[in-house]
Design an enzyme around this catalytic site. Structure first.
Site, PDB file in Angstrom:
ATOM      1  CB  SER A 144      -0.317   2.504   8.828  1.00  0.00           C
ATOM      2  OG  SER A 144      -0.588   1.198   9.324  1.00  0.00           O
ATOM      3  CG  ASP A 384       3.094  -5.254   5.899  1.00  0.00           C
ATOM      4  OD1 ASP A 384       1.985  -5.697   6.245  1.00  0.00           O
ATOM      5  OD2 ASP A 384       3.386  -4.045   5.942  1.00  0.00           O
ATOM      6  CG  HIS A 387       0.672  -1.833   6.081  1.00  0.00           C
ATOM      7  ND1 HIS A 387       1.395  -2.502   7.042  1.00  0.00           N
ATOM      8  CD2 HIS A 387       0.040  -0.813   6.698  1.00  0.00           C
ATOM      9  CE1 HIS A 387       1.213  -1.897   8.205  1.00  0.00           C
ATOM     10  NE2 HIS A 387       0.397  -0.874   8.032  1.00  0.00           N
TER      11      HIS A 387
END
Length: 412
Positions: A144, A384, A387
């Site tokens: 990702s 998070d 990311h």
């Protein structure tokens, strides 16, 4: 600068639990993508008559100066030239990365420009890149994090393409952006370990029960064949625990491997595929170094007990976080140094280490849904710090990548 990784055992013990929860954020979006799956095959599209390439003019100012290392430098505040696009101007961004739209109160993370020591990066020119990519396939391969580099590249080029002449298809495990007038594609291929694993299904995979086939890559390789430019990345999925279940060579009995041992074996399998499958006269291969995490603020601010949440400025001093494994970095450099085909390292780790402010934090998604008010109020659990927001740091990765492609084109 000399990296100074932390030796705090408590930090290392927390790493698996932090990665397990945060990696789920990065994969949840794929479930929604699959609902809109278009099953049209891409190979048929490339059977069209290829257009005539137009010459691209590359000035002296757009060429990286001899001896300049574009991966060493500093972040400069620039709210006049940056960001290179906005959330509103790019319809292809998913909610996972649109931090401002998701409620982030500041936009400062969008206004930093990477300035290498001793030279300048050329201004990104979407039309020039599309001409360089005419009749070609550019493919990003990885997890990702690598998908964010793909998303960034799509946003960087799509604004110069007229409506009706561009499209985005989701054919798991691939996403394919097409620029019709250039007969060019920008693609993403999901392969978090590069070699084959039980996490290769685009929508049905898990971080917790990983199993990697360290010498198996043929199924992936068939999908990569024919790509003109390949950019590989694989790191954070390996780092859940110090040991990983894997098989290697007949009879392919599953056993526990030290992660660094398994990573080297997997990368050697990939290197063998590169040597056997890549034509260096017509294809280019890049490997992107690890994207850093910023899970523990105590590493850049002594005495604090947070993470990347509420950070709004880059680190302005020498810094290397414990989330970036020096053993893995050494394996990458060693394997790439022995590949008989030219594979260039996109060494984005150190420049990204400074950007503790660029992560999605609590302004992303969990299981396909934006965090609730209650979850956002608990950043130690839900932030998070793996990311990245877009526009943001991955745009700089692509600016450097563009500069290298431009330099290659000038040398033709």
């Amino acid at each position: 600068m000399t990296p100074q990784p932390s030796s705090d055992r408590r930090i290392q013990n927390l790493f698996p639990f932090a990665l397990a929860s945060l990696l789920i954020l990065g994969t949840a979006r794929v479930f929604l993508d699959n609902l809109k799956n278009n099953q049209q095959t891409f190979s048929h599209q490339f059977e069209r008559h290829r257009m005539v390439r137009l010459p691209v003019s590359v000035s002296d100012e757009e060429v990286i100066e001899e001896g300049c290392n574009v991966f060493e430098g500093q972040w400069i505040w620039d709210n006049l030239s940056y960001p290179l696009y906005t959330e509103e101007s790019c319809p292809y961004l998913v909610k996972q990365v649109t931090c401002r739209r998701n409620g982030r109160p500041d936009s400062l993370y969008q206004n930093w420009r990477w300035q290498p020591h001793g030279c300048k990066l050329p201004r990104f020119n979407a039309l020039k890149l599309l001409e360089i990519l005419r009749d070609k396939r550019l493919m990003f391969v990885g997890d990702s994090v690598q998908r964010s580099m793909f998303d960034s590249m799509v946003c960087l080029v799509q604004s110069v393409i007229p409506d009706g002449k561009k499209s985005l298809q989701k054919i798991p495990p691939r996403k394919i952006f097409r620029a019709e007038d250039f007969n060019a594609s920008i693609e993403f291929y999901w392969a978090p370990f590069v070699v084959e694993s039980n996490s290769d299904h685009a929508t049905n995979h898990t971080v917790l029960r990983r199993m990697v086939n360290l010498d198996s890559i043929a199924n992936h390789g068939r999908q990569w064949e024919g790509a003109d430019i390949l950019v590989f990345e694989s790191y954070v999925w390996w780092m859940y625990e110090p040991l990983i279940n894997a098989s290697y060579k007949p009879p392919h009995t599953v056993q526990e491997y030290n992660v660094t041992t398994a990573y080297r074996l997997a990368l050697e399998t990939w290197a063998n595929w590169v040597e056997a499958s890549i034509n260096p006269d017509t294809q280019k291969v890049f490997f992107m170094s690890m994207s850093p995490t910023h899970l523990w603020s105590r590493e850049w601010k002594a005495g604090s007990d947070g993470n990347c949440f509420s950070e709004s400025r880059p680190i302005q001093r020498s810094y290397w976080g414990s989330g970036s494994n020096l053993d893995i970095m050494g394996i990458v450099k060693d394997v790439l140094g022995h590949v008989k085909v030219d594979v260039r390292l996109l060494n984005i780790t150190q420049l990204s280490e400074y950007r503790k402010d660029g992560h999605t934090s609590v302004y992303g998604e969990r299981k396909g849904k934006l965090l609730t008010k209650e979850q956002r109020s608990d950043p130690k659990t839900y932030a998070d710090c793996i990311h990245w927001c877009l526009p943001g740091v991955p745009d700089t990765w692509n600016e450097i990548f563009y500069a290298l492609l431009l330099q290659d084109y000038r040398r033709l």
